[in-house]
Design a protein around this motif. Structure first.
Motif, PDB file in Angstrom:
ATOM      1  N   LEU A  65      51.694  83.356  48.987  1.00  0.00           N
ATOM      2  CA  LEU A  65      52.958  82.924  48.387  1.00  0.00           C
ATOM      3  C   LEU A  65      53.984  84.025  48.573  1.00  0.00           C
ATOM      4  CD1 LEU A  65      52.104  81.338  44.901  1.00  0.00           C
ATOM      5  CD2 LEU A  65      52.706  80.159  47.007  1.00  0.00           C
ATOM      6  N   ILE A  66      55.187  83.647  48.969  1.00  0.00           N
ATOM      7  CA  ILE A  66      56.310  84.588  49.061  1.00  0.00           C
ATOM      8  C   ILE A  66      57.482  83.954  48.312  1.00  0.00           C
ATOM      9  CG2 ILE A  66      57.885  85.829  50.572  1.00  0.00           C
ATOM     10  CD1 ILE A  66      55.768  85.657  52.765  1.00  0.00           C
ATOM     11  N   ILE A  67      57.800  84.497  47.154  1.00  0.00           N
ATOM     12  CA  ILE A  67      58.866  83.943  46.319  1.00  0.00           C
ATOM     13  C   ILE A  67      59.991  84.973  46.227  1.00  0.00           C
ATOM     14  CG2 ILE A  67      59.455  82.897  44.111  1.00  0.00           C
ATOM     15  CD1 ILE A  67      57.239  81.405  45.525  1.00  0.00           C
ATOM     16  N   PRO A  68      61.208  84.636  46.661  1.00  0.00           N
ATOM     17  CA  PRO A  68      62.322  85.581  46.568  1.00  0.00           C
ATOM     18  C   PRO A  68      62.667  85.909  45.124  1.00  0.00           C
ATOM     19  CG  PRO A  68      62.829  83.775  48.068  1.00  0.00           C
ATOM     20  CD  PRO A  68      61.589  83.390  47.317  1.00  0.00           C
ATOM     21  N   PRO A  69      63.353  87.031  44.890  1.00  0.00           N
ATOM     22  CA  PRO A  69      63.768  87.363  43.522  1.00  0.00           C
ATOM     23  C   PRO A  69      64.749  86.339  42.973  1.00  0.00           C
ATOM     24  CG  PRO A  69      64.805  88.851  45.109  1.00  0.00           C
ATOM     25  CD  PRO A  69      63.794  88.042  45.855  1.00  0.00           C
ATOM     26  N   ASN A  70      64.740  86.198  41.631  1.00  0.00           N
ATOM     27  CA  ASN A  70      65.658  85.296  40.935  1.00  0.00           C
ATOM     28  C   ASN A  70      65.518  83.849  41.409  1.00  0.00           C
ATOM     29  OD1 ASN A  70      67.601  88.089  41.375  1.00  0.00           O
ATOM     30  ND2 ASN A  70      67.151  87.405  39.295  1.00  0.00           N
ATOM     31  N   THR A  71      64.279  83.448  41.650  1.00  0.00           N
ATOM     32  CA  THR A  71      63.975  82.075  42.043  1.00  0.00           C
ATOM     33  C   THR A  71      63.087  81.448  40.980  1.00  0.00           C
ATOM     34  OG1 THR A  71      64.079  82.613  44.404  1.00  0.00           O
ATOM     35  CG2 THR A  71      62.925  80.587  43.792  1.00  0.00           C
ATOM     36  N   LYS A  72      63.540  80.384  40.365  1.00  0.00           N
ATOM     37  CA  LYS A  72      62.741  79.728  39.334  1.00  0.00           C
ATOM     38  C   LYS A  72      61.704  78.838  40.004  1.00  0.00           C
ATOM     39  CE  LYS A  72      63.104  77.245  34.937  1.00  0.00           C
ATOM     40  NZ  LYS A  72      64.031  76.665  33.933  1.00  0.00           N
ATOM     41  N   TYR A  73      60.452  79.007  39.597  1.00  0.00           N
ATOM     42  CA  TYR A  73      59.396  78.195  40.180  1.00  0.00           C
ATOM     43  C   TYR A  73      58.344  77.867  39.130  1.00  0.00           C
ATOM     44  CZ  TYR A  73      56.781  82.640  40.496  1.00  0.00           C
ATOM     45  OH  TYR A  73      56.150  83.824  40.214  1.00  0.00           O
ATOM     46  N   GLU A  74      57.606  76.794  39.387  1.00  0.00           N
ATOM     47  CA  GLU A  74      56.542  76.356  38.491  1.00  0.00           C
ATOM     48  C   GLU A  74      55.235  76.281  39.262  1.00  0.00           C
ATOM     49  OE1 GLU A  74      57.431  72.718  36.543  1.00  0.00           O
ATOM     50  OE2 GLU A  74      59.346  73.413  35.705  1.00  0.00           O
ATOM     51  N   ILE A  75      54.174  76.725  38.631  1.00  0.00           N
ATOM     52  CA  ILE A  75      52.840  76.625  39.201  1.00  0.00           C
ATOM     53  C   ILE A  75      52.030  75.664  38.340  1.00  0.00           C
ATOM     54  CG2 ILE A  75      50.666  77.858  39.559  1.00  0.00           C
ATOM     55  CD1 ILE A  75      52.266  80.255  40.458  1.00  0.00           C
ATOM     56  N   HIS A  76      51.526  74.610  38.970  1.00  0.00           N
ATOM     57  CA  HIS A  76      50.698  73.626  38.278  1.00  0.00           C
ATOM     58  C   HIS A  76      49.259  73.787  38.754  1.00  0.00           C
ATOM     59  CE1 HIS A  76      54.382  71.524  36.994  1.00  0.00           C
ATOM     60  NE2 HIS A  76      54.816  71.764  38.219  1.00  0.00           N
ATOM     61  N   MET A  77      48.380  74.061  37.838  1.00  0.00           N
ATOM     62  CA  MET A  77      46.977  74.223  38.179  1.00  0.00           C
ATOM     63  C   MET A  77      46.352  72.869  38.480  1.00  0.00           C
ATOM     64  SD  MET A  77      46.036  77.111  35.300  1.00  0.00           S
ATOM     65  CE  MET A  77      44.325  77.202  35.798  1.00  0.00           C
ATOM     66  N   LEU A  78      45.661  72.764  39.616  1.00  0.00           N
ATOM     67  CA  LEU A  78      44.995  71.527  40.002  1.00  0.00           C
ATOM     68  C   LEU A  78      43.497  71.591  39.734  1.00  0.00           C
ATOM     69  CD1 LEU A  78      46.848  70.840  43.376  1.00  0.00           C
ATOM     70  CD2 LEU A  78      47.383  69.961  41.098  1.00  0.00           C
ATOM     71  N   GLY A  79      43.059  72.717  39.218  1.00  0.00           N
ATOM     72  CA  GLY A  79      41.657  72.895  38.869  1.00  0.00           C
ATOM     73  C   GLY A  79      41.564  73.709  37.594  1.00  0.00           C
ATOM     74  N   PRO A  80      40.374  74.100  37.195  1.00  0.00           N
ATOM     75  CA  PRO A  80      40.207  74.841  35.941  1.00  0.00           C
ATOM     76  C   PRO A  80      40.714  76.271  35.994  1.00  0.00           C
ATOM     77  CG  PRO A  80      38.106  74.621  37.071  1.00  0.00           C
ATOM     78  CD  PRO A  80      39.079  73.764  37.822  1.00  0.00           C
ATOM     79  N   GLN A  81      40.918  76.822  37.209  1.00  0.00           N
ATOM     80  CA  GLN A  81      41.366  78.209  37.310  1.00  0.00           C
ATOM     81  C   GLN A  81      41.953  78.476  38.686  1.00  0.00           C
ATOM     82  OE1 GLN A  81      37.884  80.732  36.900  1.00  0.00           O
ATOM     83  NE2 GLN A  81      37.361  80.523  39.044  1.00  0.00           N
ATOM     84  N   PHE A  82      42.697  79.571  38.794  1.00  0.00           N
ATOM     85  CA  PHE A  82      43.050  80.135  40.092  1.00  0.00           C
ATOM     86  C   PHE A  82      43.216  81.637  39.931  1.00  0.00           C
ATOM     87  CE2 PHE A  82      47.348  79.555  38.417  1.00  0.00           C
ATOM     88  CZ  PHE A  82      48.045  80.658  38.917  1.00  0.00           C
ATOM     89  N   VAL A  83      43.108  82.338  41.044  1.00  0.00           N
ATOM     90  CA  VAL A  83      43.234  83.797  41.054  1.00  0.00           C
ATOM     91  C   VAL A  83      44.377  84.164  41.986  1.00  0.00           C
ATOM     92  CG1 VAL A  83      42.115  85.997  41.605  1.00  0.00           C
ATOM     93  CG2 VAL A  83      40.792  84.132  40.578  1.00  0.00           C
ATOM     94  N   THR A  84      45.218  85.075  41.552  1.00  0.00           N
ATOM     95  CA  THR A  84      46.330  85.543  42.381  1.00  0.00           C
ATOM     96  C   THR A  84      46.267  87.057  42.530  1.00  0.00           C
ATOM     97  OG1 THR A  84      48.745  85.735  42.554  1.00  0.00           O
ATOM     98  CG2 THR A  84      47.850  85.456  40.348  1.00  0.00           C
ATOM     99  N   HIS A  85      46.329  87.521  43.766  1.00  0.00           N
ATOM    100  CA  HIS A  85      46.399  88.949  44.085  1.00  0.00           C
ATOM    101  C   HIS A  85      47.868  89.218  44.423  1.00  0.00           C
ATOM    102  CE1 HIS A  85      42.015  88.668  44.387  1.00  0.00           C
ATOM    103  NE2 HIS A  85      42.226  87.595  45.132  1.00  0.00           N
ATOM    104  N   TRP A  86      48.606  89.844  43.509  1.00  0.00           N
ATOM    105  CA  TRP A  86      50.062  89.805  43.594  1.00  0.00           C
ATOM    106  C   TRP A  86      50.713  91.187  43.547  1.00  0.00           C
ATOM    107  CZ3 TRP A  86      52.422  91.846  39.242  1.00  0.00           C
ATOM    108  CH2 TRP A  86      51.620  91.941  38.086  1.00  0.00           C
TER     109      TRP A  86
END
Length: 284
Positions: free
Chosen positions: A71-92
């Motif tokens: 994932l590459i999200i620019p600064p000052n960008t509103k976004y939503e993450i919807h989980m499609l399973g019981p969990q997810f892991v992000t290395h950020w």
């Protein structure tokens, strides 16, 4: 200025700001049953998602993110993450890249929000290396300097990845040249953001009349000088809310307001929610 000299100027002005980085595991139960996370941060997010999948919403568009993708999200960008399973892991990583002191790199490029798995793997590797280097205990001063040089090298590797998969916006280099021409004005704005800034003073820095300066500035950036200053005050307020524990009164003072209430009203009118609500919504 010819192109080669201009490119050297831009190259020498590249600056990285590292805010934080980590690996976070999200569970539906840990979020009190919520499977949606809403973010709007004053820095860029560069991450790899594992143990997904999830759905990314930005504006009116939706993107499915499979495990391994980046994932590459620019600064000052509103976004939503919807989980499609019981969990997810992000290395950020939260970072910003600027040029000519004041230009956000993401203002001039269109990076894909979701990358391939191969790019995601590269992002995940660099995130792990940068995070490990930043969290390592210092042995002595020379070791610390060497470690920071390693971080810088990996930040350039990240930049190379982002630029290799991005499209340049139409007129990007022309816009960068405009920023360079007005750099004395932006330097002054940044140094005096806590004070009352007069357009007459900005015009003097460019050796222009006030009316001529106002016209040229608006032609170059599609906003008036005062509108630009207000936007910079909002960005600085968001940055301070995200990175410090300053009181509302202290943040107000740093962005040109004598008291907290006018600042809160300004923030809400510009952003749509109060600074307190914005701060609570930031990831910890």
């Amino acid at each position: 200025m010819n192109d080669s000299r201009f490119l050297v100027t831009v190259l020498n002005s590249f600056d990285f700001t590292y805010f934080q980085g980590n690996t976070t595991r999200f569970h539906v139960n840990e979020a009190r049953g919520r499977a949606t996370h809403v973010y709007d941060q004053p820095f860029a997010l560069i991450s790899q998602i594992t143990d997904g999948p999830l759905l990314l919403d930005i504006g009116n568009a939706s993107y499915k993110v499979e495990p391994g993708q980046g994932l590459i999200i620019p600064p000052n960008t509103k976004y939503e993450i919807h989980m499609l399973g019981p969990q997810f892991v992000t290395h950020w990583l939260n970072v910003n890249v600027t040029l000519l002191d004041h230009c956000q790199l993401f203002d001039f490029i269109e990076a894909p929000y979701v990358t391939s798995e191969a790019i995601g793997t590269d992002i995940g590797r660099l995130q792990a290396e940068i995070t490990a280097l930043m969290n390592a205990d210092a042995i002595d001063s020379s070791t610390s300097l060497y470690r920071m040089a390693q971080v810088k090298q990996r930040m350039f590797d990240l930049l190379q990845i982002v630029l290799s998969i991005s499209r340049y916006k139409i007129g990007s280099f022309e816009d960068i040249r405009k920023f360079q021409r007005f750099q004395p004005v932006f330097d002054y704005m940044e140094k005096h953001l806590a004070e009352k800034i007069k357009v007459t003073r900005l015009a003097e820095l460019m050796y222009l009349s006030t009316s001529h300066f106002h016209k040229e500035f608006k032609q170059a950036f599609q906003v008036s000088p005062m509108q630009y200053i207000q936007a910079q005050r909002l960005k600085k307020a968001q940055y301070l809310l995200a990175t410090t524990d300053l009181t509302m009164g202290e943040i107000a003072n740093r962005v040109g307001y004598d008291q907290a209430y006018p600042f809160i009203r300004f923030f809400k009118s510009m952003y749509g929610s109060s600074p307190g609500k914005y701060k609570k919504g930031l990831p910890r």
